[in-house]
Design an enzyme around this catalytic site. Structure first.
Site, PDB file in Angstrom:
ATOM      1  N   GLY A  59       0.826  -1.202   0.000  1.00  0.00           N
ATOM      2  CA  GLY A  59       0.000   0.000   0.000  1.00  0.00           C
ATOM      3  C   GLY A  59       0.853   1.241   0.000  1.00  0.00           C
ATOM      4  O   GLY A  59       2.084   1.175  -0.153  1.00  0.00           O
ATOM      5  N   GLY A  60       0.187   2.390   0.199  1.00  0.00           N
ATOM      6  CA  GLY A  60       0.886   3.657   0.132  1.00  0.00           C
ATOM      7  C   GLY A  60       1.910   3.848   1.234  1.00  0.00           C
ATOM      8  O   GLY A  60       2.890   4.579   1.072  1.00  0.00           O
ATOM      9  N   MET A  61       1.708   3.182   2.379  1.00  0.00           N
ATOM     10  CA  MET A  61       2.612   3.351   3.518  1.00  0.00           C
ATOM     11  C   MET A  61       3.703   2.285   3.572  1.00  0.00           C
ATOM     12  O   MET A  61       4.597   2.364   4.407  1.00  0.00           O
ATOM     13  CB  MET A  61       1.817   3.313   4.830  1.00  0.00           C
ATOM     14  CG  MET A  61       0.790   4.427   4.958  1.00  0.00           C
ATOM     15  SD  MET A  61       1.539   6.053   5.153  1.00  0.00           S
ATOM     16  CE  MET A  61       2.117   5.946   6.835  1.00  0.00           C
ATOM     17  N   GLY A  62       3.635   1.276   2.707  1.00  0.00           N
ATOM     18  CA  GLY A  62       4.659   0.238   2.729  1.00  0.00           C
ATOM     19  C   GLY A  62       4.107  -1.086   2.245  1.00  0.00           C
ATOM     20  O   GLY A  62       3.130  -1.136   1.499  1.00  0.00           O
ATOM     21  N   VAL A  64       3.446  -5.486   3.356  1.00  0.00           N
ATOM     22  CA  VAL A  64       3.275  -6.438   4.447  1.00  0.00           C
ATOM     23  C   VAL A  64       3.729  -7.810   3.971  1.00  0.00           C
ATOM     24  O   VAL A  64       3.384  -8.244   2.868  1.00  0.00           O
ATOM     25  CB  VAL A  64       1.810  -6.495   4.921  1.00  0.00           C
ATOM     26  CG1 VAL A  64       1.656  -7.484   6.068  1.00  0.00           C
ATOM     27  CG2 VAL A  64       1.332  -5.114   5.356  1.00  0.00           C
ATOM     28  N   ASP A  79      -8.588   5.129   9.059  1.00  0.00           N
ATOM     29  CA  ASP A  79      -8.631   4.430   7.770  1.00  0.00           C
ATOM     30  C   ASP A  79      -9.360   3.102   7.894  1.00  0.00           C
ATOM     31  O   ASP A  79      -8.936   2.091   7.343  1.00  0.00           O
ATOM     32  CB  ASP A  79      -7.216   4.212   7.237  1.00  0.00           C
ATOM     33  CG  ASP A  79      -7.193   3.874   5.735  1.00  0.00           C
ATOM     34  OD1 ASP A  79      -8.141   4.280   5.028  1.00  0.00           O
ATOM     35  OD2 ASP A  79      -6.260   3.205   5.287  1.00  0.00           O
TER      36      ASP A  79
END
Length: 421
Positions: free
Chosen positions: A20-23, A25, A142
């Site tokens: 995703g936009g933050m990293g 998984v 979110d």
């Protein structure tokens, strides 16, 4: 980033789970605790720097760990547990409990129209978790179906407090700029999208209402081609009445969801506890049914604390299926993809016989089977699997869904290698 990498001389990454936009998984193993299965979130320092207003790596690490400490203190069965956090080279990482099951978006797609008792059960479970989050002065910001897992025993688990805003004490300031727009526009409350004013628990309750509306209606309350268009509709229009779309659902439920979607946060329910109390009369009473299927979110209310699976295995293939799934995971971690493909080809019929062709577990195995065939160059075997998945997901999500587009691209790749394109 590739599988097999060891983080902090302890956490071995095995396979990617999402990005995703933050990293991103990863599924991983904790080598210090008997190869316990875990999830590791790797955060993009560049993205965090753009949001936090600092490029100092030590300052980023300090803010990140401070926020992790706050969210790790929240203890609730409806929240994913945080085990560890730190920095490895230029990467910040968060080690979490690995949750098995299906995300709520896929669960809805597999069970559309979503039964209204399931909707009540999911919302009640989420309210319980949100009450714990808000009690620690944290706002999720979110909440969406993709961040919620339905576990095999029916429990709903919120996966990601990754962009949560910490309210209050100066020593626990938020990781990102005040006023930075974070979240998913479809589920975002109007005051969150507008920015400029502090957000509170009512912001998460709006997202909860959007999820409830989508579960009942099969679509979110507002549609627009872009974020500004969505915000305009949220500020100036009313969603189509749920009672008209789902006349089978109890009127108190549809009224409550519309209450959660009020444009003014002051006119939404006071808190998650109040929403839970409103749902309580419609929840199942313990012990009033004998059996529930896998991933039934009413099960925790019918049979609280009951063992799962509910019965001992009786079919002879049950141990074989469980063993095969464990072996598939082991072979994937080792990168032995040809063996994975062959084992999946034998395991899929067993899984379909037990769970049903349309179950999330079987769908997940079919996606893994198609991807493994593609990765090993078995294009003739991969093509029908990919085409079948593409057809099913197109019917459920439309032709422009990212997964559908990826499947169509894989289909064209197979056709080119087979000389048909």
């Amino acid at each position: 980033m590739t599988g097999g990498r060891l983080l902090a001389a302890r956490y071995e990454l095995t396979e990617p789970l999402g990005k995703g936009g933050m990293g991103e998984v990863w599924a991983a193993r904790d080598t210090a605790l008997g190869d316990r299965k875990i999830a590791v979130k790797l955060l993009s320092t560049q993205r965090l720097a753009s949001l936090s207003g600092t490029t100092d790596p030590e300052e980023l690490r300090r803010r990140f760990l401070r926020e992790c400490r706050v969210t790790a203190r929240i203890d609730h069965p409806g929240l994913v547990a945080v085990h560890d956090a730190g920095r490895d080279g230029d990467r910040l990482y968060l080690v979490m409990q690995l949750i098995e099951g299906s995300d709520l978006a896929d669960h809805l797609a597999e069970h559309d129209p979503y039964p209204w008792p399931w909707t009540i059960a999911v919302l009640a479970q989420l309210c319980s978790a949100l009450a714990a989050v808000h009690a620690h002065r944290v706002i999720h910001r979110d909440l969406k179906p993709g961040n919620i897992m339905i576990r095999p025993d029916g429990r709903a688990t919120i996966l990601d407090l990754g962009i949560a805003a910490v309210r209050g004490d100066d020593e626990e300031t938020r990781l990102t700029h005040t006023g930075t727009l974070l979240g998913t526009p479809v589920y975002m409350a109007p005051e969150q999208a507008l920015g400029g004013t502090p957000i509170g628990p009512a912001t998460d309750l709006y997202a909860l209402g959007t999820i409830g509306y989508e579960l009942l209606a099969g679509r979110p309350p507002f549609h627009a081609p872009n974020a500004p268009g969505l915000l305009y509709k949220k500020l100036h229009e009313q969603p189509e009445p749920l009672q008209r779309l789902r006349p089978d659902a109890p009127t108190p439920l549809t009224t409550l969801i519309h209450h959660l979607l009020h444009k003014d946060p002051q006119h939404r329910p006071a808190d998650a506890r109040q929403v839970f109390d409103a749902l309580t009369p419609h929840l199942p009473h313990p012990g009033t049914t004998s059996a529930t299927p896998p991933m039934d979110p009413t099960r925790p209310f019918w049979h609280p604390m009951a063992p799962w699976p509910a019965t001992r295995p009786t079919a002879p293939q049950e141990p074989d299926l469980a063993t095969a799934l464990d072996e598939i995971k082991r072979l994937l971690a080792l990168g032995h993809y040809p063996q994975v493909a062959e084992l999946l080809s034998r395991t899929l019929p067993l899984a379909a016989a037990r769970y049903g062709d349309s179950s999330p577990i079987v769908r997940s195995l079919r996606k893994q089977y198609a991807a493994t065939l593609l990765d090993t160059g078995q294009y003739a075997r991969a093509l029908p699997e990919i085409q079948r998945l593409a057809q099913e997901f197109t019917a459920e999500r439309g032709p422009y869904d990212p997964l559908v587009l990826q499947l169509r691209a894989d289909e064209q790749l197979c056709l080119r290698h087979l000389g048909h394109a």
